[in-house]
Write an enzyme that holds these catalytic residues in place. Structure first.
Site, PDB file in Angstrom:
ATOM      1  N   ALA A 311       0.777  -1.240   0.000  1.00 20.26           N
ATOM      2  CA  ALA A 311       0.000   0.000   0.000  1.00 20.26           C
ATOM      3  C   ALA A 311       0.807   1.287   0.000  1.00 20.26           C
ATOM      4  O   ALA A 311       0.277   2.346  -0.337  1.00 20.26           O
ATOM      5  CB  ALA A 311      -0.940   0.020   1.209  1.00 20.26           C
ATOM      6  N   GLY A 314       0.369   5.039   0.422  1.00 16.81           N
ATOM      7  CA  GLY A 314      -0.976   5.018   0.980  1.00 16.81           C
ATOM      8  C   GLY A 314      -2.058   5.770   0.250  1.00 16.81           C
ATOM      9  O   GLY A 314      -3.187   5.821   0.721  1.00 16.81           O
ATOM     10  N   LYS A 316      -3.709   5.183  -2.667  1.00 19.27           N
ATOM     11  CA  LYS A 316      -4.825   4.333  -3.106  1.00 19.27           C
ATOM     12  C   LYS A 316      -5.534   3.717  -1.905  1.00 19.27           C
ATOM     13  O   LYS A 316      -6.756   3.546  -1.912  1.00 19.27           O
ATOM     14  CB  LYS A 316      -4.316   3.253  -4.059  1.00 19.27           C
ATOM     15  CG  LYS A 316      -3.732   3.802  -5.354  1.00 19.27           C
ATOM     16  CD  LYS A 316      -3.264   2.676  -6.257  1.00 19.27           C
ATOM     17  CE  LYS A 316      -2.533   3.223  -7.483  1.00 19.27           C
ATOM     18  NZ  LYS A 316      -1.219   3.823  -7.123  1.00 19.27           N
ATOM     19  N   GLU A 336       2.121  -3.339   4.288  1.00 18.04           N
ATOM     20  CA  GLU A 336       3.377  -2.830   3.721  1.00 18.04           C
ATOM     21  C   GLU A 336       4.530  -3.660   4.262  1.00 18.04           C
ATOM     22  O   GLU A 336       4.438  -4.262   5.332  1.00 18.04           O
ATOM     23  CB  GLU A 336       3.591  -1.344   4.038  1.00 18.04           C
ATOM     24  CG  GLU A 336       3.493  -0.433   2.833  1.00 18.04           C
ATOM     25  CD  GLU A 336       4.375  -0.842   1.670  1.00 18.04           C
ATOM     26  OE1 GLU A 336       5.483  -1.378   1.891  1.00 18.04           O
ATOM     27  OE2 GLU A 336       3.979  -0.614   0.514  1.00 18.04           O
ATOM     28  N   ASP A 365       5.638  -9.120   4.531  1.00 18.71           N
ATOM     29  CA  ASP A 365       6.038  -9.342   3.143  1.00 18.71           C
ATOM     30  C   ASP A 365       4.824  -9.825   2.364  1.00 18.71           C
ATOM     31  O   ASP A 365       4.307 -10.920   2.623  1.00 18.71           O
ATOM     32  CB  ASP A 365       7.163 -10.374   3.085  1.00 18.71           C
ATOM     33  CG  ASP A 365       7.803 -10.474   1.709  1.00 18.71           C
ATOM     34  OD1 ASP A 365       7.115 -10.189   0.702  1.00 18.71           O
ATOM     35  OD2 ASP A 365       8.994 -10.838   1.620  1.00 18.71           O
ATOM     36  N   CYS A 436       2.281   1.273 -12.341  1.00 15.04           N
ATOM     37  CA  CYS A 436       2.446   2.589 -12.954  1.00 15.04           C
ATOM     38  C   CYS A 436       3.557   2.492 -13.986  1.00 15.04           C
ATOM     39  O   CYS A 436       4.519   3.253 -13.974  1.00 15.04           O
ATOM     40  CB  CYS A 436       2.763   3.642 -11.899  1.00 15.04           C
ATOM     41  SG  CYS A 436       2.753   5.319 -12.576  1.00 15.04           S
TER      42      CYS A 436
END
Length: 512
Positions: A311, A314, A316, A336, A365, A436
């Site tokens: 995440a 943060g 999203k 995370e 993880d 992305c």
């Protein structure tokens, strides 16, 4: 107007602004300042750009370093805007500028002292990429060099920049690209490493929204979009802020994201909703992938647990938290890999947590979570670590830091994360795999590698889930069940999204 009469409004100064104190002396345009009174030190605005450039060379990120430098130098308004354009432009276009500097200096850029090379890049950007009179850009950069590089280096900077001023940008591009192969020439002209140009061409071809005959034009449009200064995109987190609140604060409602707005000018931190984390700076593409996952038709009855697998920082997750609160019996879990990044997520989610939205935040993880919590979550977002090639316009240094070897390392992680997410998803649940980056190796290749090896997964059509502010399906998407957004087409970062549904495994079906 008489020949000797001063044009109304005066001459333009070194930042393109009007200077009413100019005079016409001896038939030439000169400032009224005597040579002995002229500043020999660098302009504070240009010095900030140089300092940030040096910090980026040492590993810093421009988007984090520049705001601190502007505050430290107490720069605001037009000075801050000038420093921002100068910093980002010089970093973004360094591939082109280095080629020009090499020609003007008569030596490879690698043989120029890095702090001096940064000064030359700043000068080149003012001369070739900004509306600064060439003589002023050169003289101001020489003054900067004298202060930050030393008197000896300032003479070299002066000689190189005087040669740069002898040609226009278009003339220099023709000079430094002459005789190069097509992709190499595009890489120099548009200041992208050649391997990235090839990867983007492959991604455009794979997506299929451009005919082969138009591929070159589309690639060039994409490279140009990567080099255009992006608008500031804001998100109004539902239930915590509204688009209208952002509009009232000076923003404009977005046409693509129903919870988005754009800020034409000014500092987003001046908006109360942004300061309070009820709203935030977030690209519309990032908003759309979170909205799509939340809007997917439910296949599982009863209370639901959603998971943002990786995440940080943060953005999203905060939007998903706000969206989950608008549905009954939904709890968002956020994961995370490190405590540091988990703390970033907590800060981003502050307004949601203060509003009583139930969000469970943990550290672990993500590659192991599927084995630790099998068949637990109804919807999972895998916003996988990636090269970030889809956000080059916002992260100017990224193109110079990534290498082809990074792709290999990242795809292994991406594959493990997607497999883990599917293991953690209940039968009938949905996983959204997001990057992305449009690089084929990080997008469709990863999904194919995972889904082709699993009999308990089907690929769902993500396109109907992507709706614009008017409620219509977003246009100019692939004819495949995949969503790939593009800066030059949609005005967003190049976000990729593909949805995978978990279905009963063949063994389970046989038992039934």
């Amino acid at each position: 107007m008489n020949d000797g009469e001063q044009p109304r409004g005066g001459f333009r100064d070194d930042r393109g602004r009007q200077r009413p104190d100019s005079r016409r002396v001896g038939g030439k345009n000169r400032t009224a300042t005597r040579p002995a009174d002229r500043r020999r030190g660098g302009d504070p605005v240009r010095k900030v750009a140089w300092e940030v450039s040096r910090a980026v060379a040492d590993g810093a990120y421009a988007n984090l370093e520049l705001p601190k430098a502007l505050r430290s130098a107490d720069l605001h308004g037009r000075d801050a805007a000038f420093a921002t354009e100068l910093t980002y432009g010089a970093i973004r276009m360094r591939g082109l500028y280095d080629a020009i500097i090499e020609f003007a200096a008569g030596r490879p850029a690698a043989q120029i002292d890095p702090p001096v090379l940064d000064t030359l890049r700043l000068g080149a950007h003012q001369i070739l990429g900004m509306r600064v009179p060439p003589h002023a850009a050169a003289s101001e950069t020489v003054a900067l060099a004298r202060e930050v590089n030393g008197a000896g280096a300032s003479g070299f900077v002066n000689a190189v920049l005087r040669r740069v001023t002898e040609r226009t940008r278009e003339e220099w591009i023709r000079e430094v690209t002459a005789g190069r192969p097509r992709e190499d020439a595009l890489a120099v002209e548009h200041s992208h490493p050649e391997w990235i140009v090839r990867a983007l061409r492959g991604a455009l071809r794979s997506d299929g929204i451009t005919d082969e005959s138009e591929l070159d034009a589309s690639l060039e449009a994409l490279l140009e979009a990567d080099n255009a200064a992006p608008t500031v995109s804001l998100v109004a987190r539902p239930g915590l802020a509204t688009v209208q609140e952002l509009v009232d604060a000076g923003a404009e409602a977005a046409k693509l994201s129903p919870v988005g707005a754009t800020l034409p000018s000014g500092d987003p931190a001046d908006i109360p909703a942004v300061r309070e984390t009820r709203a935030a700076v977030q690209d519309e593409g990032s908003q759309l992938v979170a909205l799509a996952l939340a809007a997917a038709p439910g296949q599982v009855d009863g209370p639901q647990d959603w998971l943002d697998l990786c995440a940080g920082p943060g953005g999203k997750a905060a939007l998903l938290a706000a969206l989950s609160a608008q549905q009954s019996d939904v709890t968002l879990f956020v994961n995370e890999i490190s405590e540091h990044r988990t703390d970033l997520v907590r800060r981003t989610l502050r307004a949601a947590l203060d509003a009583g939205i139930e969000v469970m935040i943990g550290t672990g993880d993500g590659r192991e979570l599927g084995a630790e919590e099998p068949e637990t979550y109804e919807r999972v977002l895998v916003d996988a670590p990636c090269t970030g090639l889809g956000a080059l316009r916002r992260r100017p240094e990224a193109r110079w830091r990534r290498t082809p070897g990074d792709v290999t390392d990242l795809t292994a992680i991406q594959t493990d994360l997607l497999n883990s997410a599917l293991d953690a998803t209940v039968t009938g649940g949905l996983v959204a795999y997001v990057t992305c980056s449009p690089h084929v190796a990080e997008t469709t290749a990863v999904v194919h590698a995972v889904t082709n090896g699993r009999a308990d997964v089907t690929v769902e059509d993500a396109r109907p889930l992507f709706r614009d502010a008017a409620g219509e399906q977003i246009r100019q998407l692939s004819d495949r069940p995949t969503v790939q957004l593009w800066p030059h087409v949609h005005g967003t970062d190049a976000m990729f999204s593909r949805c995978c549904a978990r279905r009963p495994s063949p063994k389970t079906e046989q038992l039934q």
